[in-house]
Write a protein that holds these residues in place. Structure first.
Motif, PDB file in Angstrom:
ATOM      1  N   ASN A  77       3.987  -0.002   2.563  1.00 39.39           N
ATOM      2  CA  ASN A  77       2.505   0.518   2.386  1.00 39.39           C
ATOM      3  C   ASN A  77       2.621   2.012   1.843  1.00 39.39           C
ATOM      4  O   ASN A  77       1.685   2.297   0.910  1.00 39.39           O
ATOM      5  N   GLU A  80       3.563   2.204  -1.862  1.00 38.60           N
ATOM      6  CA  GLU A  80       2.524   1.753  -2.624  1.00 38.60           C
ATOM      7  C   GLU A  80       1.406   2.986  -2.822  1.00 38.60           C
ATOM      8  O   GLU A  80       0.608   2.767  -3.621  1.00 38.60           O
ATOM      9  N   ASP A  81       1.216   3.515  -1.724  1.00 34.73           N
ATOM     10  CA  ASP A  81       0.095   4.667  -1.584  1.00 34.73           C
ATOM     11  C   ASP A  81       0.373   6.072  -1.627  1.00 34.73           C
ATOM     12  O   ASP A  81      -0.407   6.974  -1.159  1.00 34.73           O
ATOM     13  N   LYS A 105      12.686   3.331  -0.662  1.00 38.90           N
ATOM     14  CA  LYS A 105      12.904   2.124  -0.876  1.00 38.90           C
ATOM     15  C   LYS A 105      13.956   1.660  -0.389  1.00 38.90           C
ATOM     16  O   LYS A 105      14.037   0.226   0.079  1.00 38.90           O
ATOM     17  N   THR A 138       3.689  -7.683   3.378  1.00 36.55           N
ATOM     18  CA  THR A 138       3.906  -7.435   1.807  1.00 36.55           C
ATOM     19  C   THR A 138       2.652  -7.693   0.971  1.00 36.55           C
ATOM     20  O   THR A 138       2.278  -6.924   0.131  1.00 36.55           O
ATOM     21  N   SER A 141       0.005  -4.891   0.813  1.00 34.58           N
ATOM     22  CA  SER A 141       0.399  -3.581   0.146  1.00 34.58           C
ATOM     23  C   SER A 141       0.798  -3.781  -1.383  1.00 34.58           C
ATOM     24  O   SER A 141       0.593  -2.709  -2.056  1.00 34.58           O
ATOM     25  N   LEU A 142       1.598  -4.786  -1.822  1.00 36.04           N
ATOM     26  CA  LEU A 142       2.199  -4.803  -2.809  1.00 36.04           C
ATOM     27  C   LEU A 142       1.340  -5.702  -3.772  1.00 36.04           C
ATOM     28  O   LEU A 142       0.872  -6.653  -3.951  1.00 36.04           O
ATOM     29  N   PRO A 143       1.264  -4.778  -5.050  1.00 39.67           N
ATOM     30  CA  PRO A 143       0.632  -5.533  -6.259  1.00 39.67           C
ATOM     31  C   PRO A 143       1.443  -6.664  -6.848  1.00 39.67           C
ATOM     32  O   PRO A 143       2.650  -6.767  -6.480  1.00 39.67           O
ATOM     33  N   ARG A 146      -1.817  -7.275  -3.397  1.00 41.92           N
ATOM     34  CA  ARG A 146      -2.524  -5.856  -2.829  1.00 41.92           C
ATOM     35  C   ARG A 146      -3.898  -6.283  -1.997  1.00 41.92           C
ATOM     36  O   ARG A 146      -4.821  -5.809  -2.298  1.00 41.92           O
TER      37      ARG A 146
END
Length: 321
Positions: A77, A80-81, A105, A138, A141-143, A146
């Motif tokens: 999170n 991605e933010d 990562k 996942t 948060s993840l495109p 999301r």
């Protein structure tokens, strides 16, 4: 780097990692693992009595697997933010520059793999619980999915994991372990007692309040980056009041269950502790200035403390039954 500065560097790195792991979620995860373990012991003590000692390794193993999963979810999170956190939470390691994106990562990748590996080694219920939690985290948060962009789906992700998946999955795992890997009493280890359902329902509703309240102090960054939240749609006061009444329903429900003796718990202990928590919550809420971001954040952390407290109160009520 000199030997003199090395200890200071290590301390700084571990402090940054502690912030990266989001301590309030780590504490919540730890207490949920311990709480469900104690409930399993209290409700199925006959399985434990057949063994020479109470098994501690399954508790430690599940705890480490869940902690790894926790770090993966909150770390992803943050990855991605970063831009949003520079406004809403500039103290976080990626937003402040204490950790590079590459470090973030690496931590997320290692903890994600470790969570699944450790869960797989310990049993099917823990693997299912950890796997589902990581998948939802996942998607949150993840495109391109999301789900955190959408108020309903964001809240659903949080309270489904914290409320139902974690509680039911952990209880089934510990019950499976205590029944010698499901080899005793046929399928008795699949039975979920009323006390566990009660705790699950309480946490499910409670975490809905956490999910909607957490965005109140983050309006500025969410608005700038088009993260739709209930706070942006309904306003601070409406969401604040909604969260309070949702929590009130949780506590009143527990008090009624204890009064009517609807679960395998110590009713007097359950009623008195939840009545105190309810009064404490309303007293604290009267001191919150919704125009003060730090006051809102402080009350949010107080709600998390009530969440922690439940994983201490309820197992004790089961042990005293």
């Amino acid at each position: 780097m000199s030997q003199v500065s090395q200890p200071g560097f290590q301390a700084s790195w571990f402090y940054s990692f502690w912030k990266f792991s989001r301590p309030h979620t780590i504490i919540g995860t730890s207490l949920s693992v311990l709480g469900l373990y104690l409930i399993a012991l209290s409700l199925f003590s006959n399985l434990v009595q057949a063994q020479a000692t109470t098994p501690i390794l399954p508790l430690l193993g599940a705890w480490i697997a869940c902690l790894c999963g926790n770090v993966y979810i909150v770390g992803l999170n943050q990855l991605e933010d970063v831009a949003i956190d520079k406004i809403n939470k500039p103290h976080l390691p990626l937003a402040s520059g204490e950790f590079s994106p590459a470090t973030g990562k690496l931590i997320v990748a290692i903890t994600g793999v470790l969570a699944l590996l450790l869960a797989w080694l310990q049993g099917p219920f823990l693997l299912g619980m950890v796997g589902m939690s990581l998948a939802i985290g996942t998607a949150y948060s993840l495109p391109p999915i999301r789900l955190k962009r959408f108020p309903f789906w964001a809240a659903l992700c949080i309270f489904s994991v914290r409320g139902s998946i974690v509680n039911l999955g952990l209880f089934l795992h510990f019950n499976w372990v205590l029944s010698a890997g499901g080899k005793t009493q046929n399928s008795a280890f699949l039975s979920i007692p009323s006390a566990v359902w009660l705790l699950t329902l309480f946490i499910l509703v409670f975490t809905f309040a956490i999910a909607i309240f957490k965005d109140i102090p983050d309006m500025e960054g969410d608005l700038l980056y088009n993260i739709q939240t209930f706070t942006l749609k309904l306003g601070k006061q409406a969401v604040f009041n909604l969260a309070l009444w949702v929590l009130t329903v949780c506590y009143v429900g527990m008090i009624l269950v204890g009064s009517l003796r609807l679960a395998e718990v110590n009713s007097l202990f359950l009623v008195s502790t939840h009545l105190v928590a309810l009064v404490w919550m309303w007293w604290q809420s009267r001191q919150v200035d919704l125009q003060d971001k730090s006051a809102i954040a402080g009350f949010y952390q107080f709600i998390w403390k009530l969440f922690f407290l439940e994983y201490l109160i309820f197992p004790i009520a089961c042990l005293f039954a």
